[in-house]
Design a protein around this motif. Structure first.
Motif: not given
Length: 478
Positions: A20-48
């Motif tokens: 799963v790629t999370v597009a953007g850090l900030g108020v929604s990106g950081v918690p989304a990345a943490k939630v996905l990671h906790a559920r076993g996803a392989v997470v990559t965050v990209v940010n401009d």
């Protein structure tokens, strides 16, 4: 309004091992990345961006084992099976175009929250519209609380949807504010009941056209179960209801500032009444509250109250809770907030009026007015606003980067109205604007900050702009 069985697409999604790629850090990106990671996803965050704040957030995520790529939000990471995006990222970004070619789905934070709901999750009462969303959701939450229900105002306001869905607190129902951005990236959302309060040109630079903007707003009606609530005075909202595919038995319910017909809520002799959620609605009406129970009782705010009441009634809330909830509601700062009376002139802060539609509603609430306006136009035009409001204007004081657009509209449609054009965009301009407004005003007038523009040319946000106005008024009164 289409009907037929709508199949839910919100079954629990298995993220284990998914890239799963999370597009953007900030108020929604950081918690989304943490939630996905906790559920076993392989997470990559990209940010401009690659600033100090981004690097700090990246370090926090990397410590958990999450890959973060700063300064590169355009390239689709190899192996991506799903993108979860911050709502503000535009649909035409190269990352999403690449995802479309590769057949990779894109979700927003709302879609992620919807997919992560448990089997006994609280239903959603959803609100969107160009203006009035936050106030309506807060009114709705107040009404639901008055009915003894466990609820929260969530979404584009207050508690984040991920926190509401995944937190330990159990809710009976959620009052959900949704922006057009969020709805664009939420294909599976199916609310209990929903409303589009109004539609006016806004965020067209993001959506590309008014048609695309309206289409995204209309997604809120898809799959509604009980009621699609629309604005009788805004035919475009009713058109969206007609186009929606909803569950069998879902009804179209209108709200109006006039006398309501059957299946509508409206106003009769200073009373908010319901002819939608009553037995024999052809003949009967239920008294809900008095207009004076709405704070403040400006016309557009009464419309907000009726929309909130309709959603609450769709959920089975009694009439007394509507009244008690509206009485208990207190509006947020910078929404037609009375700052002071000085020498017989009222000073009103409606800095939240960041587009022409909101400003028109604000201007319709007072007369005569010395209008303080201007800022970033975001592609808006002002002829219609000025033409409709000209007769109410005592004068105008213009500030901000795009003030010339308003000045030219005033010259065309209100040439007799005196205009002060302040050629400055520093924050100190507000004190001069208020001083000039005081000079133009007479006893009985209202000096109204309703900028019809965004604030970021001069201020951090509309809150800071409103604070500057209030501080200038207090200085005037010192």
């Amino acid at each position: 309004m289409g009907s037929g069985q709508v199949t839910s697409t919100s079954e629990l999604f298995d993220f284990q091992g998914k890239h799963v790629t999370v597009a953007g850090l900030g108020v929604s990106g950081v918690p989304a990345a943490k939630v996905l990671h906790a559920r076993g996803a392989v997470v990559t965050v990209v940010n401009d961006g690659d600033d100090a704040r981004a690097r700090e957030q990246a370090a926090e995520l990397r410590a958990l084992g999450i890959t973060v790529r700063l300064g590169d939000g355009a390239t689709l990471p190899e192996g991506t099976e799903l993108i979860v995006t911050a709502p503000g990222w535009k649909p035409d970004k190269p990352l999403f175009l690449a995802a479309g070619k590769a057949g990779v789905p894109v979700w927003g934070d709302v879609e992620l929250a919807w997919r992560l709901r448990g089997p006994d999750a609280a239903p959603w009462l959803a609100v969107t519209g160009t203006n009035g969303k936050t106030t309506t959701v807060q009114m709705l939450a107040s009404i639901l609380e008055a009915a003894g229900l466990r609820t929260a105002a969530v979404g584009n306001i207050g508690v984040s949807l991920l926190d509401a869905v995944l937190g330990e607190e159990r809710y009976d129902v959620l009052a959900v504010e949704l922006s057009s951005y969020q709805l664009h990236w939420a294909p599976s959302l199916r609310a209990h009941s929903a409303t589009v309060l109004n539609l006016a040109p806004d965020h067209l630079d993001w959506h590309g056209s008014m048609e695309a903007y309206a289409r995204d707003k209309g997604r809120i009606y898809e799959g509604n179960k009980v009621a699609c609530v629309y604005n009788v005075a805004d035919k475009a909202t009713e058109d969206l209801v007609r186009e929606a595919d909803v569950e069998e038995g879902c009804r179209a319910v209108g709200f109006t500032l006039g006398t309501p017909g059957p299946s509508q809520l409206g106003v009769v002799d200073g009373i908010l009444v319901d002819r939608a959620f009553v037995e024999n609605r052809q003949k009967n009406a239920q008294e809900l509250a008095e207009v004076s129970d709405v704070n403040p009782p400006a016309p557009h705010n009464i419309a907000n109250a009726l929309a909130a009441a309709a959603l609450a009634r769709a959920f089975g809330v009694p009439a007394t809770a509507v009244r008690d909830g509206l009485r208990a509601f207190r509006p947020d700062a910078h929404r037609i907030a009375h700052v002071a009376d000085i020498d017989g002139v009222a000073y009103i802060d409606d800095s939240k009026a960041t587009n022409t539609h909101a400003a028109e509603a604000s201007l319709a609430s007072y007369e005569p007015i010395v209008w303080i306006a201007g800022g970033l136009a975001k592609g808006a035009t002002f002829d219609e606003l000025v033409a409709r409001s000209a007769k109410r204007l005592r004068g105008a004081v213009l500030i901000g980067a795009d003030r010339a657009l308003i000045r030219d509209a005033l010259a065309r449609h209100a040439p007799e109205v005196p205009v002060v054009d302040l050629d400055r965009t520093d924050t100190g301009a507000m004190l001069q604007a208020v001083t000039e407004a005081k000079r133009l005003a007479r006893p009985g007038d209202t000096v109204l900050l309703a900028p019809a523009c965004a604030s970021m040319d001069m201020f951090t946000n509309y809150n800071q702009r409103g604070d500057a106005f209030a501080a200038a008024v207090r200085e005037l009164d010192a």
